[in-house]
Design a protein around this motif. Structure first.
Motif, PDB file in Angstrom:
ATOM      1  N   THR A 260      77.331 -25.400  52.899  1.00 43.46           N
ATOM      2  CA  THR A 260      76.790 -26.352  51.925  1.00 43.46           C
ATOM      3  C   THR A 260      77.906 -27.131  51.255  1.00 43.46           C
ATOM      4  O   THR A 260      77.767 -28.331  50.970  1.00 43.46           O
TER       5      THR A 260
ATOM      6  N   ALA B 254      73.607 -28.112  45.374  1.00 46.34           N
ATOM      7  CA  ALA B 254      73.787 -28.675  46.710  1.00 46.34           C
ATOM      8  C   ALA B 254      73.644 -30.192  46.737  1.00 46.34           C
ATOM      9  O   ALA B 254      74.344 -30.870  47.499  1.00 46.34           O
TER      10      ALA B 254
ATOM     11  N   THR C  53      70.872 -30.241  54.481  1.00 49.60           N
ATOM     12  CA  THR C  53      71.036 -29.494  53.230  1.00 49.60           C
ATOM     13  C   THR C  53      69.721 -28.859  52.797  1.00 49.60           C
ATOM     14  O   THR C  53      69.700 -27.713  52.317  1.00 49.60           O
TER      15      THR C  53
END
Length: 688
Positions: free
Chosen positions: A316, A633, A430
């Motif tokens: 990430t 993220a 993501t």
């Protein structure tokens, strides 16, 4: 003067409210009163007055003998519910509850059990609720309050808030909330120490290996923190994540300091001999720290595959760093689009005029223009996506509005469309990564390979600007791939739905003519790793493979020189007629892919068939490939501790942060549905 005696009022009708268990109705002349049997206070007892004022008096009556007021208040609600729905009527009676003083300390964190028993009054034909007495426990209630603060991430200062004090006093007048001497803080530390001991014992008796995630946090005061989280698959094949430490760092800390902090944690928790891998949140930093930790560990134990699987980086964080490259390379382009959207949305008149132009241009999109938050890259993508749909309207706007000075050229709109495509791919990736609450390492290989293939294609773009952006993205990716590709490939092979076939499928697309050599490297690495597990299982210490220790080792230099001979001996001494766990596994057909597949359940069932390979699978699948949550993220910045927790002492801060992580995963918390209601610690966004 005429004297009027008080006499008990003649009951004209049955008193159904449970409140009348605590009042006696008397008549004085033409008036009726309700006399509290606890404090003898007289209140209006007229049938027209209702019972609300009586119930309120009971809450505040300090002379009653430890009656649980909450049951009095709930009785009314329960009676209303049963009267509305006959099917829900029951003859539940709240039983008296007492606590064994000798067991209070051992039951600090267990929820208060309420037992119900049936009782039917002889004088009544209907079912009612009988209120029992409850022994109030100040210490238990205080610890429950501390537990609530830790579990939900509430500030310690909440116990001093006026509203909270009023609420508690009305709920239970006997409960004294006194935090002048830091009592609540001490209670939190008590719970923390108890839970820490429980976790220490769990890890001490764990017969597998542990992978450690190292995350860096910041604060608004520029203070730094390091968070260490143990990841492992327990004996029941469930993925566990337990925070071990949340340590305060000096703002000027170095990798040397970080390595000392990590080593101390490994020693304190006694997991240095169980450590399989470490995952760091930056793809290109912490090299000195990794070297020092590996050097310290190598003094007492060897590494699997000479440490090739030890250093893992957060995928990430890789995605965030690639997004950052895109944002920096396209800063001017994104700025022009942002200012264009800001201009159109500056007034309702201008926005209406823009919509008219859009209709004239034949744009029928229902999407609205949105202005991004520059610190949230997901919002920047949404802004680009909406602006591109109104590309024709923006081109015409400069002809109707002389104040519009940020118009984009045709080539810039083409660039914007391609950049939006880049961000869309990264956004989808993501979302997949952070959308899985307990991701095992096997799920990442295909996603990473898809990104690799996409980056190769983008780098071949004939447009110099787009290809230059893609090359910067690929440079970041290549750093990650060089460190983590072997671990990701082995994890994918240990997925029975894919085995070696998935590696062959993707490497053919990525490496072309050199793919066979790359595939052989992965196969050789897999067999080398399995051989090391086989050696560990066949060592004089028969339980070494299960006890968390690594390969058989000794301090003798002569023995170390013959390490290669040990491998050769094990590889060549296997019976020709007997295939190993690994060979059996690879030769059997792949398992059918379906949405209900659980890789942990599969390995749990097949452990007897693959006794050595299953141990290896348990260690590999527990590697934390991603350590960042969704709250970070999609942000251009990193994890930052909120100001409330930053202002605490280091010990209290660690107790609250780690304690919340431990309490939220307790079985009793799940049974009370608290785990779904808890709010995580406040995480703002600051640049790492």
């Amino acid at each position: 003067m005429e004297i009027i005696n008080e006499v008990p009022a003649k009951k004209t009708k049955r008193l159904t409210s449970i409140v009348w268990n605590h009042f006696e109705r008397v008549r004085k002349a033409d008036a009726q009163y309700a006399v509290c049997i606890h404090c003898k206070k007289k209140l209006s007892g007229s049938s027209n007055s209702g019972t609300t004022h009586l119930r309120n008096h009971l809450v505040r009556c300090l002379k009653r003998s430890n009656f649980d007021v909450s049951q009095i208040l709930s009785a009314k609600r329960k009676r209303n519910e049963t009267s509305q729905s006959p099917l829900r009527q029951s003859n539940l009676a709240v039983a008296a509850i007492s606590y064994d003083d000798g067991r209070i300390k051992d039951e600090i964190l267990n929820p208060l059990p309420l037992k119900y028993e049936q009782e039917q009054k002889k004088e009544e034909a209907i079912q009612t609720i009988n209120l029992g007495s409850v022994k109030f426990d100040q210490e238990r209630s205080r610890l429950d309050l501390a537990r609530m603060i830790m579990l939900h991430g509430y500030p310690l200062a909440m116990v001093n808030h006026v509203g909270f004090k009023i609420f508690v006093k009305n709920l239970q007048p006997l409960f004294e909330v006194n935090n002048n001497d830091g009592a609540i803080e001490m209670d939190c530390l008590t719970i923390y120490n108890k839970e820490k001991h429980k976790l220490y014992e769990t890890i001490r008796h764990f017969h597998g290996r542990i992978s450690l995630a190292v995350d860096m946090w910041g604060s608004s005061e520029s203070a730094g923190y390091v968070c260490l989280t143990a990841n492992y698959i327990d004996d029941d094949w469930r993925l566990q994540k337990k925070m071990l430490n949340f340590i305060s760092l000096d703002p000027s800390h170095t990798d040397d300091v970080l390595s000392e902090v990590v080593i101390k944690s490994l020693t304190d928790w006694a997991i240095d001999h169980k450590l399989f891998s470490m995952t760091f949140d930056d793809c290109s930093a912490h090299e000195i720290m990794v070297f020092r930790i590996k050097d310290w560990l190598s003094q007492t134990r060897p590494f699997f595959k000479d440490g090739e699987l030890f250093d893992v980086r957060c995928v990430t964080h890789l995605l965030k760093s690639i997004v950052q490259e895109v944002m920096e390379a396209c800063h001017d382009l994104i700025h022009k689009i942002r200012e264009s959207v800001r201009h159109v949305k500056s007034t309702q008149t201008l926005l209406g005029k823009f919509n008219e132009i859009a209709q004239q241009a034949g744009i029928s999109s229902v999407r609205r223009l949105v202005l991004d938050c520059p610190m949230q890259w997901k919002s920047t993508y949404l802004m680009l996506e909406s602006a591109i749909e109104y590309r024709g309207a923006f081109s015409l706007l400069q002809e109707h509005d002389s104040s519009y000075t940020k118009a984009l050229s045709e080539i810039e709109w083409e660039w914007a469309s391609s950049i939006a495509g880049f961000l869309k791919f990264l956004l989808d990736f993501t979302t997949i990564v952070v959308g899985n609450k307990y991701p095992t390492a096997n799920i990442f290989f295909s996603e990473i390979c898809d990104m690799h293939i996409q980056l190769i294609e983008w780098c071949r773009s004939p447009d110099d600007f787009l290809s230059s952006v893609a090359l910067k993205m690929k440079d970041r990716f290549d750093t990650y791939w060089s460190k983590c590709s072997m671990a990701l490939a082995i994890a994918a092979i240990l997925d029975p739905r894919f085995k070696m076939k998935l590696v062959e499928y993707y490497y053919g697309q990525i490496y072309g003519s050199t793919a066979p050599d790359r595939i052989k490297e992965v196969a050789a690495g897999l067999r080398e790793l399995f051989t090391e597990y086989l050696m560990a299982s066949s060592s004089p210490d028969q339980d070494s493979v299960l006890s968390g220790s690594s390969l058989p080792s000794t301090s003798s230099a002569a023995r170390d020189k013959l390490k290669g001979f040990d491998k050769f001996l094990y590889e060549t001494s296997q019976s020709q007629c007997m295939s190993s766990d690994l060979e059996k596994y690879l030769e059997e057909p792949v398992f059918p892919r379906n949405c209900d597949f659980s890789i942990l359940n599969w390995w749990k069932v097949h452990t007897p068939r693959y006794p050595i390979l299953s141990v290896m699978a348990r260690d590999i699948l527990a590697i934390p490939v991603s350590t960042l949550g969704p709250e970070v993220a999609f942000s251009n910045r990193g994890r930052t501790l909120d100001q409330e927790h930053s202002s605490l002492t280091p010990d209290t801060r660690e107790a609250l942060v780690c304690g919340q992580d431990w309490l939220r995963t307790e079985p009793e918390a799940v049974s009370l549905a608290l785990i779904n209601a808890h709010a995580p610690l406040q995480i703002s966004t600051e640049t790492n």
